[in-house]
Design a protein around this motif. Structure first.
Motif, PDB file in Angstrom:
ATOM      1  N   ALA A  78      -5.000   2.183  -8.217  1.00 46.66           N
ATOM      2  CA  ALA A  78      -5.711   1.014  -7.703  1.00 46.66           C
ATOM      3  C   ALA A  78      -5.233  -0.265  -8.358  1.00 46.66           C
ATOM      4  O   ALA A  78      -4.764  -0.275  -9.498  1.00 46.66           O
ATOM      5  CB  ALA A  78      -7.218   1.166  -7.942  1.00 46.66           C
TER       6      ALA A  78
ATOM      7  N   ARG B 239      -5.019   6.998  -2.357  1.00 46.65           N
ATOM      8  CA  ARG B 239      -5.133   8.400  -2.767  1.00 46.65           C
ATOM      9  C   ARG B 239      -3.763   8.883  -3.214  1.00 46.65           C
ATOM     10  O   ARG B 239      -2.749   8.546  -2.608  1.00 46.65           O
ATOM     11  CB  ARG B 239      -5.628   9.188  -1.556  1.00 46.65           C
TER      12      ARG B 239
ATOM     13  N   ALA C 163     -12.090  -3.240  -6.877  1.00 44.36           N
ATOM     14  CA  ALA C 163     -10.815  -2.658  -6.448  1.00 44.36           C
ATOM     15  C   ALA C 163     -10.300  -3.472  -5.264  1.00 44.36           C
ATOM     16  O   ALA C 163     -10.924  -3.509  -4.214  1.00 44.36           O
ATOM     17  CB  ALA C 163     -10.998  -1.202  -6.058  1.00 44.36           C
TER      18      ALA C 163
ATOM     19  N   TRP D 101      -5.784   8.898  -7.897  1.00 47.06           N
ATOM     20  CA  TRP D 101      -5.703   7.626  -7.183  1.00 47.06           C
ATOM     21  C   TRP D 101      -5.020   6.580  -8.042  1.00 47.06           C
ATOM     22  O   TRP D 101      -4.900   6.725  -9.252  1.00 47.06           O
ATOM     23  CB  TRP D 101      -7.062   7.135  -6.686  1.00 47.06           C
TER      24      TRP D 101
ATOM     25  N   CYS E 105      -5.843   2.023 -17.607  1.00 50.32           N
ATOM     26  CA  CYS E 105      -6.012   0.662 -17.097  1.00 50.32           C
ATOM     27  C   CYS E 105      -5.005  -0.233 -17.805  1.00 50.32           C
ATOM     28  O   CYS E 105      -5.091  -0.443 -19.010  1.00 50.32           O
ATOM     29  CB  CYS E 105      -7.439   0.168 -17.337  1.00 50.32           C
TER      30      CYS E 105
ATOM     31  N   ARG F  88       0.845  -1.204   0.000  1.00 47.76           N
ATOM     32  CA  ARG F  88       0.000   0.000   0.000  1.00 47.76           C
ATOM     33  C   ARG F  88       0.881   1.256   0.000  1.00 47.76           C
ATOM     34  O   ARG F  88       0.607   2.220  -0.710  1.00 47.76           O
ATOM     35  CB  ARG F  88      -0.936  -0.019   1.198  1.00 47.76           C
TER      36      ARG F  88
ATOM     37  N   VAL G 214      -6.939  -3.665  -9.463  1.00 44.95           N
ATOM     38  CA  VAL G 214      -8.286  -4.145  -9.754  1.00 44.95           C
ATOM     39  C   VAL G 214      -8.198  -5.587 -10.232  1.00 44.95           C
ATOM     40  O   VAL G 214      -7.303  -5.953 -10.993  1.00 44.95           O
ATOM     41  CB  VAL G 214      -8.949  -3.263 -10.841  1.00 44.95           C
TER      42      VAL G 214
ATOM     43  N   ARG H  11     -12.403   6.870  -4.748  1.00 41.74           N
ATOM     44  CA  ARG H  11     -13.498   5.959  -5.080  1.00 41.74           C
ATOM     45  C   ARG H  11     -13.414   5.620  -6.554  1.00 41.74           C
ATOM     46  O   ARG H  11     -13.175   6.474  -7.374  1.00 41.74           O
ATOM     47  CB  ARG H  11     -14.846   6.609  -4.796  1.00 41.74           C
ATOM     48  N   ILE H  12     -13.617   4.366  -6.844  1.00 40.11           N
ATOM     49  CA  ILE H  12     -13.617   3.933  -8.237  1.00 40.11           C
ATOM     50  C   ILE H  12     -15.077   3.713  -8.640  1.00 40.11           C
ATOM     51  O   ILE H  12     -15.829   3.049  -7.931  1.00 40.11           O
ATOM     52  CB  ILE H  12     -12.735   2.675  -8.420  1.00 40.11           C
TER      53      ILE H  12
ATOM     54  N   MET I  23      -7.232  -2.948  -4.019  1.00 38.79           N
ATOM     55  CA  MET I  23      -6.484  -1.959  -3.248  1.00 38.79           C
ATOM     56  C   MET I  23      -6.629  -0.633  -3.978  1.00 38.79           C
ATOM     57  O   MET I  23      -6.560  -0.588  -5.206  1.00 38.79           O
ATOM     58  CB  MET I  23      -5.007  -2.332  -3.161  1.00 38.79           C
ATOM     59  N   ILE I  24      -6.850   0.440  -3.245  1.00 32.40           N
ATOM     60  CA  ILE I  24      -6.919   1.767  -3.843  1.00 32.40           C
ATOM     61  C   ILE I  24      -6.292   2.765  -2.874  1.00 32.40           C
ATOM     62  O   ILE I  24      -6.545   2.686  -1.663  1.00 32.40           O
ATOM     63  CB  ILE I  24      -8.373   2.156  -4.230  1.00 32.40           C
TER      64      ILE I  24
END
Length: 159
Positions: free
Chosen positions: A55, A72, A67, A53, A111, A39, A57, A81-82, A69-70
């Motif tokens: 993430a 900031r 997600a 952010w 992505c 993280r 996915v 937020r995704i 792990m996400i």
């Protein structure tokens, strides 16, 4: 002059990104398998590249794309937020096995698909100024690092 300032800012972000990537490699290799370490590596890269952010996915418990792990990117920004549409783009990148970049107003969603050793599909998703090729290259290298270190473990799913 504005173009020169933007280019200088972009160059500085990419240099910061390379430094964060270097630090992340050392951190994750020193403490493999620790969710907090992974993280922190995500957070360092997201901040260095000034992303909204970053993430990880992939398929969740019921094989729905979610997600795992996400983090900031910008300190002080609201919680990342995704959105459902962003998850659909990530799912398409995962299914097609190729990178997808989508413009979202003043930002872009990148992505980047990756495969773990056991063929588990994952996507590194980033929102922010990700439309530049150098930034995408740094994210791809980071995605390869994550895929190599996470391997077939469940460690990524704990985040």
């Amino acid at each position: 002059r504005a173009g020169e300032l933007r280019a200088a800012g972009l160059l500085q972000r990419q240099q910061d990104g390379v430094m964060a990537l270097w630090e992340a490699v050392g951190m994750v290799r020193a403490a493999p398998g620790l969710d907090d370490t992974m993280r922190d590596a995500f957070r360092r890269l997201a901040r260095a590249l000034d992303l909204d952010w970053l993430a990880l996915v992939g398929p969740g418990e019921r094989q729905l794309v979610t997600a795992l792990m996400i983090v900031r990117g910008r300190p002080g920004a609201e919680a990342p937020r995704i959105q459902a549409g962003q998850l659909r783009v990530a799912a398409e990148a995962m299914r097609a096995g190729r990178p997808l970049v989508r413009t979202e107003g003043s930002a872009a969603l990148a992505c980047l698909p990756m495969r773990l050793g056991d063929d588990t599909p994952l996507v590194l998703a980033a929102r922010g100024d990700t439309s530049e090729v150098g930034t995408q290259a740094l994210l791809m290298v980071f995605g390869d690092l994550v895929a190599a270190l996470v391997g077939g473990s469940d460690q990524a799913r704990g985040g």
